[in-house]
Design an enzyme around this catalytic site. Sequence first.
Site, short mmCIF file in Angstrom:
data_model
loop_
_atom_site.label_atom_id
_atom_site.label_comp_id
_atom_site.label_asym_id
_atom_site.label_seq_id
_atom_site.Cartn_x
_atom_site.Cartn_y
_atom_site.Cartn_z
N LYS A 1 34.04 34.62 44.40
CA LYS A 1 33.47 34.68 43.04
C LYS A 1 33.56 33.32 42.36
O LYS A 1 32.60 32.83 41.77
CB LYS A 1 34.22 35.73 42.20
CG LYS A 1 33.94 37.16 42.64
CD LYS A 1 34.83 38.18 41.94
CE LYS A 1 34.55 39.58 42.45
NZ LYS A 1 35.34 40.63 41.80
N GLN B 1 40.79 41.14 38.61
CA GLN B 1 40.53 41.74 39.91
C GLN B 1 41.38 42.99 40.12
O GLN B 1 42.58 42.99 39.83
CB GLN B 1 40.79 40.70 41.02
CG GLN B 1 40.38 41.13 42.41
CD GLN B 1 38.87 41.29 42.59
OE1 GLN B 1 38.08 40.71 41.86
NE2 GLN B 1 38.48 42.08 43.56
N ASP C 1 32.31 42.67 34.39
CA ASP C 1 32.40 43.73 35.41
C ASP C 1 31.74 45.03 34.93
O ASP C 1 31.46 45.92 35.74
CB ASP C 1 33.87 44.06 35.69
CG ASP C 1 34.40 43.42 36.96
OD1 ASP C 1 33.60 43.13 37.86
OD2 ASP C 1 35.63 43.24 37.05
N1 GUN Z 1 37.95 45.30 43.14
C1 GUN Z 1 36.98 45.72 43.98
N2 GUN Z 1 35.76 45.52 43.45
C2 GUN Z 1 35.96 44.95 42.24
C3 GUN Z 1 35.07 44.50 41.23
O1 GUN Z 1 33.83 44.59 41.31
N3 GUN Z 1 35.68 43.96 40.13
C4 GUN Z 1 37.02 43.85 40.00
N4 GUN Z 1 37.50 43.33 38.88
N5 GUN Z 1 37.86 44.28 40.93
C5 GUN Z 1 37.32 44.81 42.04
#
Ligand code: GUN
Length: 297
Positions: free
Chosen positions: A52, A96, A119
Amino acid sequence: MAKIIDGKQIAQEIKDELKEKIKELKSSGCVPGLTVVIVGEDPASQIYVRMKTKASQELGINSETIALPAGTSQTRLLELVDKLNNDDSVHGMLVQLPLPDQIDEDVIINSISPEKDVDGFHPLNRGRLVAAEDTFVPCTPLGIQEMLIRSNFDPNGKHVVIVGRSKIVGMPLAIMLAQKKAGANATVTLCHTGTKDISHFTKQADILVAAVGRPEVIKGDMLKEGAVVIDVGVNRVNAPEMEKGYRIVGDVEFESASKRAAAISPVPGGVGPMTIAMLLSNTVKAASNFCASSSTG
Ligand code: GUN
């Protein structure tokens, strides 16, 4: 054999478009900023966070990763989120998941400013999605919808069967695709652990989305001939013949499914890159919203 839906290539197209938007924003003095927070050392999370941050830096987004130790308290994390909420150079942020046991995920998600919630996990943004209002939509479902549209498999009028009702993928995708909007307007069936005979439904799917989180549970004989298959799964399975000792497979058994389907998204190189592209898109949206409001207000 099925056509491969190349998520990596579609994601690149989207990133090229975003680059132009970012250039425009920068020329008006608005530099999009994204902060990614990770707590602990879960190897899969570390890989996702690195991807990311790297992708956002490549596009010229001002991106920062904050890594906190596994023992971080909930109070400490709340203080950090509060600081980022009040930092005008941070337009988007995400924490995350999963978080260590001592931290309540819902408490953290609720504390993120909805305007910075790239998100789309904050309850206000989830509610806006259900109400079909403009909002931040979770990145994976948004990426799936975009991937279908851009590969000419518009869900409009199709029967979409989703397997898995997670808060992050299955449930929001079901809501989005059932809405009376462009790129949606599908008949949606949502299968889950309470579904008695999953293959009864998957065999009726024009578009099948597998978001189960278990390796290769969707087999070719569970599909209708000519179906479009989107595989959301990222599962590690033991593979002693591989250098790393494991390989990554999806929720769909690729070999049998690709004989029956008209098109299929691979793992890796399918939904994963699309999720990241949509995070960047949400970040650009957050930055343009912020800069537009601060220049008029
Ligand atoms: N863990 C797995 N997928 C995601 C996501 O799309 N965002 C976040 N913050 N954590 C995750």
